[in-house]
Design an enzyme around this catalytic site. Structure first.
Site, PDB file in Angstrom:
ATOM      1  CG  ASP A 105      -2.075  -0.997   1.076  1.00  0.00           C
ATOM      2  OD1 ASP A 105      -2.315  -1.475  -0.052  1.00  0.00           O
ATOM      3  OD2 ASP A 105      -2.729  -1.300   2.088  1.00  0.00           O
ATOM      4  CG  ASN A 130      -3.343   6.347   3.663  1.00  0.00           C
ATOM      5  OD1 ASN A 130      -4.307   6.014   2.989  1.00  0.00           O
ATOM      6  ND2 ASN A 130      -2.475   5.482   4.132  1.00  0.00           N
ATOM      7  NE  ARG A 136       9.178  18.756  24.896  1.00  0.00           N
ATOM      8  CZ  ARG A 136       9.878  19.503  25.739  1.00  0.00           C
ATOM      9  NH1 ARG A 136       9.535  20.767  25.929  1.00  0.00           N
ATOM     10  NH2 ARG A 136      10.906  19.008  26.396  1.00  0.00           N
ATOM     11  CG  ASP A 145       0.800  12.901  22.151  1.00  0.00           C
ATOM     12  OD1 ASP A 145       1.107  13.800  22.947  1.00  0.00           O
ATOM     13  OD2 ASP A 145       0.952  11.689  22.402  1.00  0.00           O
ATOM     14  CB  THR A 169      -8.645   1.301   6.763  1.00  0.00           C
ATOM     15  OG1 THR A 169      -8.135   1.677   5.477  1.00  0.00           O
ATOM     16  CG2 THR A 169     -10.153   1.150   6.669  1.00  0.00           C
ATOM     17  CB  ALA A 170      -3.935   4.195   7.307  1.00  0.00           C
ATOM     18  CE1 TYR A 171      -0.570   7.036  14.294  1.00  0.00           C
ATOM     19  CE2 TYR A 171      -0.105   9.066  13.115  1.00  0.00           C
ATOM     20  CZ  TYR A 171       0.018   8.286  14.243  1.00  0.00           C
ATOM     21  OH  TYR A 171       0.731   8.756  15.315  1.00  0.00           O
ATOM     22  CD  GLN A 183       4.901   6.772   1.185  1.00  0.00           C
ATOM     23  OE1 GLN A 183       4.600   7.449   0.198  1.00  0.00           O
ATOM     24  NE2 GLN A 183       4.735   5.470   1.203  1.00  0.00           N
TER      25      GLN A 183
END
Length: 299
Positions: free
Chosen positions: A77, A151, A162, A181, A192-194, A252
């Site tokens: 992917d 994505n 921090r 964060d 459906t990723a991060y 990326q």
């Protein structure tokens, strides 16, 4: 000779993988057998050096994008995400052959070659139109960085552990200030990723929407927010941050901000046309990749 819907085929692949090279070589021989015109990414030339193999052309990604009427991507992917960012401007359909792990986007398995590709080339496919995001980093109202993402665009602390502080504006309306964060700005493809790992919703690819998912916010009431994909998102980096936050696109490409910068995120004007075999089922993909339960009574 067989008649195909696509005859000028560009081929992209992930470098540094023997399994990818093996699949590329299979495509090389298959294309020669079928009398198809294939052009391979010039970055693959050294990996595919083989004096006894059929001669193929190698071209830059730009040349392939301008020339091809179909682009085959061999890899995982992540490989397809990179290809999507490079090729979206040409609006040529992409077909993914999976040589990675999950395979949400690259859903043709190597053992199904060449039959699955031939069926797609013959017109037996379904097409999904997916949008990308574009991000601009503004400093004193001047653009100092740009990126694209299929994505997600993620504001995060970088290598420091921090919280960061920022303000969120949508379509010139103040939404909230936040210490957390960071913030994930995701397309349906990235849901459906991060974003999923951070507690965001799964969004069907047909939705024309963006989801904003806070990362460990310092409040109990901050939840994922879904907005229209045509919205303009502005994230103002606070002057109170001890270290400058970072911006990552599809994990990326990366940009480092400064306090006072503004990150602007919009829908990219060009869409990605992603091809699947005609029996593709998004919910089946989720079920198999995410470990959902099968039908009652199925073994």
């Amino acid at each position: 000779m067989e008649t195909f819907s696509f005859n000028k085929i560009g081929v992209l692949g992930r470098l540094g993988s023997d399994s990818v090279v093996s699949t590329l070589q299979r495509l090389r021989h298959w294309g020669a057998e079928k009398g198809l015109t294939l052009q391979f990414d010039s970055e693959l030339q050294s990996s595919m050096a083989n004096g006894s193999a059929p001669v193929v052309a190698f071209s830059s990604r730009q040349a392939i994008g301008e020339w091809a009427d179909l682009i085959i991507v061999v890899g995982g992917d992540g490989t397809l995400l990179g290809a999507a960012r490079d090729m979206a401007r040409y609006e040529k359909p992409l077909l993914g052959i999976n040589r990675g792990r999950l395979g949400f986007l690259t859903d043709i398995m190597p053992q199904d070659l060449p039959g699955a590709v031939e069926r797609v080339l013959s017109g037996d496919y379904v097409m999904e139109n997916r949008f990308l995001l574009e991000a601009q980093l503004l400093r004193n109202n001047e653009v100092v960085g740009e990126a694209m993402a299929m994505n997600d665009v993620v504001l995060h602390p970088g290598q420091s552990i921090r919280m960061i502080e920022f303000e969120l504006h949508i379509d010139n309306q103040f939404v909230y200030s936040q210490r957390s964060d960071g913030l994930i700005v995701s397309t349906p493809t990235g849901s459906t990723a991060y974003a999923l790992s951070a507690g965001g919703p799964i969004m069907h690819p047909s939705l024309d929407a963006i989801v904003l998912v806070p990362m460990f916010p310092h409040t109990l009431t901050s939840r994922p927010l879904m907005i229209d994909a045509g919205s303009e998102i502005r994230i103002a980096i606070s002057d109170n941050n001890d270290l400058p936050p970072h911006v990552s696109s599809d994990a990326q490409s990366h940009m480092e901000t400064r306090n006072g910068d503004v990150l602007v995120i919009r829908r990219h004007p060009h869409r990605l046309h992603l091809l699947h075999p005609s029996d593709h089922n998004y919910y089946e993909t989720c079920r198999t990749k995410l470990g959902w339960g099968s039908r009652l009574g199925d073994d």
